[in-house]
Each structure stands twice: as structure tokens, then as C-alpha cells.
Enzyme design. Structure first.
Site, PDB file in Angstrom:
ATOM      1  N   ASN A  20      43.171  46.292  24.112  1.00  0.00           N
ATOM      2  CA  ASN A  20      43.534  44.862  24.235  1.00  0.00           C
ATOM      3  C   ASN A  20      43.403  44.156  22.895  1.00  0.00           C
ATOM      4  O   ASN A  20      44.220  43.286  22.565  1.00  0.00           O
ATOM      5  CB  ASN A  20      42.668  44.183  25.299  1.00  0.00           C
ATOM      6  CG  ASN A  20      43.201  44.430  26.692  1.00  0.00           C
ATOM      7  OD1 ASN A  20      44.231  43.884  27.071  1.00  0.00           O
ATOM      8  ND2 ASN A  20      42.525  45.274  27.453  1.00  0.00           N
ATOM      9  N   MET A  96      31.339  44.808  26.865  1.00  0.00           N
ATOM     10  CA  MET A  96      30.579  45.250  28.043  1.00  0.00           C
ATOM     11  C   MET A  96      29.139  44.730  28.008  1.00  0.00           C
ATOM     12  O   MET A  96      28.184  45.484  28.173  1.00  0.00           O
ATOM     13  CB  MET A  96      30.605  46.771  28.131  1.00  0.00           C
ATOM     14  CG  MET A  96      32.014  47.352  28.208  1.00  0.00           C
ATOM     15  SD  MET A  96      32.982  46.672  29.558  1.00  0.00           S
ATOM     16  CE  MET A  96      32.227  47.548  30.920  1.00  0.00           C
ATOM     17  N   ILE A  98      26.861  41.314  29.396  1.00  0.00           N
ATOM     18  CA  ILE A  98      26.873  40.029  30.108  1.00  0.00           C
ATOM     19  C   ILE A  98      26.310  38.954  29.184  1.00  0.00           C
ATOM     20  O   ILE A  98      25.266  39.158  28.541  1.00  0.00           O
ATOM     21  CB  ILE A  98      26.067  40.140  31.413  1.00  0.00           C
ATOM     22  CG1 ILE A  98      26.832  41.044  32.382  1.00  0.00           C
ATOM     23  CG2 ILE A  98      25.832  38.771  32.030  1.00  0.00           C
ATOM     24  CD1 ILE A  98      26.102  41.376  33.652  1.00  0.00           C
ATOM     25  N   LEU A  99      27.024  37.844  29.094  1.00  0.00           N
ATOM     26  CA  LEU A  99      26.592  36.746  28.231  1.00  0.00           C
ATOM     27  C   LEU A  99      25.825  35.722  29.064  1.00  0.00           C
ATOM     28  O   LEU A  99      26.208  35.421  30.201  1.00  0.00           O
ATOM     29  CB  LEU A  99      27.805  36.101  27.569  1.00  0.00           C
ATOM     30  CG  LEU A  99      28.534  37.027  26.570  1.00  0.00           C
ATOM     31  CD1 LEU A  99      29.917  36.495  26.244  1.00  0.00           C
ATOM     32  CD2 LEU A  99      27.701  37.211  25.299  1.00  0.00           C
ATOM     33  N   ASN A 113      38.398  35.824  28.657  1.00  0.00           N
ATOM     34  CA  ASN A 113      38.114  37.223  28.996  1.00  0.00           C
ATOM     35  C   ASN A 113      39.302  37.815  29.733  1.00  0.00           C
ATOM     36  O   ASN A 113      40.060  37.096  30.382  1.00  0.00           O
ATOM     37  CB  ASN A 113      36.881  37.280  29.914  1.00  0.00           C
ATOM     38  CG  ASN A 113      36.507  38.698  30.309  1.00  0.00           C
ATOM     39  OD1 ASN A 113      36.461  39.597  29.480  1.00  0.00           O
ATOM     40  ND2 ASN A 113      36.252  38.911  31.591  1.00  0.00           N
ATOM     41  N   HIS A 115      40.078  40.677  32.704  1.00  0.00           N
ATOM     42  CA  HIS A 115      39.422  41.478  33.739  1.00  0.00           C
ATOM     43  C   HIS A 115      40.495  42.307  34.456  1.00  0.00           C
ATOM     44  O   HIS A 115      41.552  41.778  34.818  1.00  0.00           O
ATOM     45  CB  HIS A 115      38.718  40.555  34.740  1.00  0.00           C
ATOM     46  CG  HIS A 115      38.003  41.319  35.812  1.00  0.00           C
ATOM     47  ND1 HIS A 115      36.852  42.030  35.566  1.00  0.00           N
ATOM     48  CD2 HIS A 115      38.289  41.499  37.129  1.00  0.00           C
ATOM     49  CE1 HIS A 115      36.452  42.621  36.687  1.00  0.00           C
ATOM     50  NE2 HIS A 115      37.302  42.310  37.648  1.00  0.00           N
ATOM     51  N   GLU A 149      28.935  32.460  35.719  1.00  0.00           N
ATOM     52  CA  GLU A 149      28.964  33.472  36.777  1.00  0.00           C
ATOM     53  C   GLU A 149      29.967  34.558  36.377  1.00  0.00           C
ATOM     54  O   GLU A 149      31.097  34.246  35.961  1.00  0.00           O
ATOM     55  CB  GLU A 149      29.396  32.821  38.099  1.00  0.00           C
ATOM     56  CG  GLU A 149      29.174  33.704  39.302  1.00  0.00           C
ATOM     57  CD  GLU A 149      29.749  33.075  40.573  1.00  0.00           C
ATOM     58  OE1 GLU A 149      30.192  33.818  41.450  1.00  0.00           O
ATOM     59  OE2 GLU A 149      29.784  31.838  40.649  1.00  0.00           O
ATOM     60  N   ASP A 151      32.792  37.193  35.752  1.00  0.00           N
ATOM     61  CA  ASP A 151      34.187  37.355  36.177  1.00  0.00           C
ATOM     62  C   ASP A 151      34.662  36.170  37.031  1.00  0.00           C
ATOM     63  O   ASP A 151      35.384  36.340  38.026  1.00  0.00           O
ATOM     64  CB  ASP A 151      34.375  38.684  36.923  1.00  0.00           C
ATOM     65  CG  ASP A 151      34.106  39.877  36.019  1.00  0.00           C
ATOM     66  OD1 ASP A 151      34.321  39.753  34.805  1.00  0.00           O
ATOM     67  OD2 ASP A 151      33.665  40.919  36.518  1.00  0.00           O
ATOM     68  N   GLU A 180      47.788  44.252  31.119  1.00  0.00           N
ATOM     69  CA  GLU A 180      46.792  43.550  30.302  1.00  0.00           C
ATOM     70  C   GLU A 180      47.340  43.259  28.908  1.00  0.00           C
ATOM     71  O   GLU A 180      47.184  42.157  28.365  1.00  0.00           O
ATOM     72  CB  GLU A 180      45.513  44.388  30.185  1.00  0.00           C
ATOM     73  CG  GLU A 180      44.796  44.599  31.505  1.00  0.00           C
ATOM     74  CD  GLU A 180      43.485  45.361  31.326  1.00  0.00           C
ATOM     75  OE1 GLU A 180      42.793  45.139  30.328  1.00  0.00           O
ATOM     76  OE2 GLU A 180      43.170  46.184  32.208  1.00  0.00           O
TER      77      GLU A 180
END
Ligand code: GRF
Length: 221
Positions: A20, A96, A98-99, A113, A115, A149, A151, A180
Site C-alpha cells: 500500500n 501493526m 495499536i495506537l 488507515n 483495513h 477504538e 478499526d 486497496e
């Protein structure tokens, strides 16, 4: 044409192969693109995406999430690197990690982002296998603004493919990946242009060029 000075300074965060990222770099190589890619940042040393970015002439750096004393210290360092480069937009592309809400809030509405599912279906991992297990006839990908939260967030673009009877997670995933690569550049162009409004979970184009990406629906082949 968008003048160089008004192109939005953009960073791409990666963890792996970076296909991507490559699609975004190709789109931003067009001087008319309202985004320019100023940096690619990996949280994993040696991520294959780093070499690809460097080959494309883009600064590629690593902020290793290990050994920085925890999530907060990692995100502070990442934030500092982005601000040092006067980055305005951040694209997650196979990042990969999580923020936390701290980082997400600092980059609110400037963090997007991709997904590999049609959100809000199939948040999380193994989306292609889960879509097959649920018997879905349509599957796809979503570009969205990031909220704390996972995705979740206002949807900028979606693309769909038909699920075929003999699909495996790999064959389905390969077709979704092509989607994508088509929708992420479209979404970045829209966000970088600023010609949109966010209304709750809805994103609407406010006119001009580029327009809101039309939903991409790839016919059965
Ligand atoms: C993509 O499927 C993306 O949707 C997901 O992770 C994968 C990254 O692939 N978040 P790549 O590194 O862009 O090739």
C-alpha cells in the site's frame, strides 16, 4: 496543478512489505497530487517497506517500538519525528501497532488507515478467512479516519469484490489487495485536498477536484 508549496506533507507508517505504501508513493509521484510523501516510518527494523521507500527517494526511518520504555515513550518519539518533519497527514499502511488515544487525539482527523474488510464488518485480524467462514458473498477494503477504538472511524473510501466459490483466504486477499491499492490513493488525494467534511461517521466531498471516491466494485471475473 497543485503547487509544490501547497502539497500536504505526508508520512506513511508501516510494519511490513509496504505494497500500500508503494501505491501511495506512486500516486504522490504525480506533481498534481495534493499530497507529497516526506517520510516513511517503520516500527520494525528491517521492514521490507523501508528499502522500497529509500529506492523511491523518500526518507525511510525506523522508530523501534521495542526498547523505548513502553507504548507512551514509543508514541512520543514517533510524534516528535513526525513534527520535526512538519508532517500534516499520516497514513497507516500495514502498521501493526495499536495506537493509544493520546496519539490518535494528537493527530485527530489527520490520521488515516486502510483495513482489509468492509467496515464495520470484520474489525481486527484474519479478515479474509473470517469473511469466508461467515459465507459472505461480498468482501473488500476500507480507508477511514482513525479513532481510538480499533478499526473504527469515518469512512473515506470502500471497494468491494465478489467472493468466489473456490476462494481461499489467500486468493480472496489477493483480489482485495488490488482494491486497496486503488482506493487508498483516491482517499489520500481527497483528504490532502481538504475538499471534504466529516459529519459523525460520514465523510462528504465538498466539491471541486478530487471528488469523493466512488465505491469501487470489482465485478466477478
Ligand atoms: C494490508 O492488507 C492492509 O489493509 C492491512 O495490512 C496489509 C498491509 O499490506 N492493514 P502492505 O504492507 O501494504 O502490503
Amino acid at each position: 496543478m497543485t503547487s509544490t508549496s501547497t502539497r500536504r506533507r505526508t508520512a506513511i507508517l508501516v510494519s511490513g512489505r509496504g505494497s500500500n505504501m508503494t501505491a501511495l508513493l506512486a500516486a504522490a509521484a504525480d506533481p498534481a497530487c495534493p499530497a507529497r510523501i516526506d517520510a516513511v516510518v517503520a516500527n520494525v527494523p528491517g521492514a521490507p517497506a523501508l528499502d522500497k521507500a529509500a529506492e523511491a527517494g523518500v526518507e525511510a526511518l525506523t522508530v523501534d517500538h521495542r526498547g523505548l520504555g513502553g507504548r507512551k515513550a514509543f508514541e512520543e518519539r514517533l510524534d516528535a519525528e513526525l513534527r520535526a518533519r512538519e508532517i500534516e497527514l499520516v497514513c497507516l499502511a500495514g502498521f501493526m501497532r495499536i495506537l493509544t488515544p493520546w496519539f490518535v487525539d494528537r493527530w485527530s482527523d489527520r490520521l488515516i488507515n486502510i483495513h482489509p474488510a468492509l467496515l464495520p464488518a470484520f474489525k481486527g485480524l484474519d479478515t479474509h478467512a473470517r469473511a469466508l467462514a461467515e459465507g459472505c458473498k461480498i468482501h473488500g477494503a476500507t480507508v477511514h479516519f482513525v479513532r481510538s477504538e480499533m478499526d473504527t472511524g469515518p469512512v473515506i473510501a470502500q471497494g468491494a469484490v465478489a467472493v468466489l466459490d473456490d476462494d481461499t483466504p489467500e486468493t480472496l486477499g489477493a483480489r482485495v489487495l488490488e482494491v486497496e491499492h486503488a482506493i487508498y490513493p483516491q482517499a489520500l488525494r481527497l483528504v490532502a485536498s481538504g475538499a471534504y467534511e466529516i459529519d459523525g461517521m460520514r465523510v462528504r466531498a465538498t466539491g471541486g477536484d478530487p471528488a469523493m471516491p466512488a465505491p469501487l466494485i470489482v465485478p466477478d471475473s
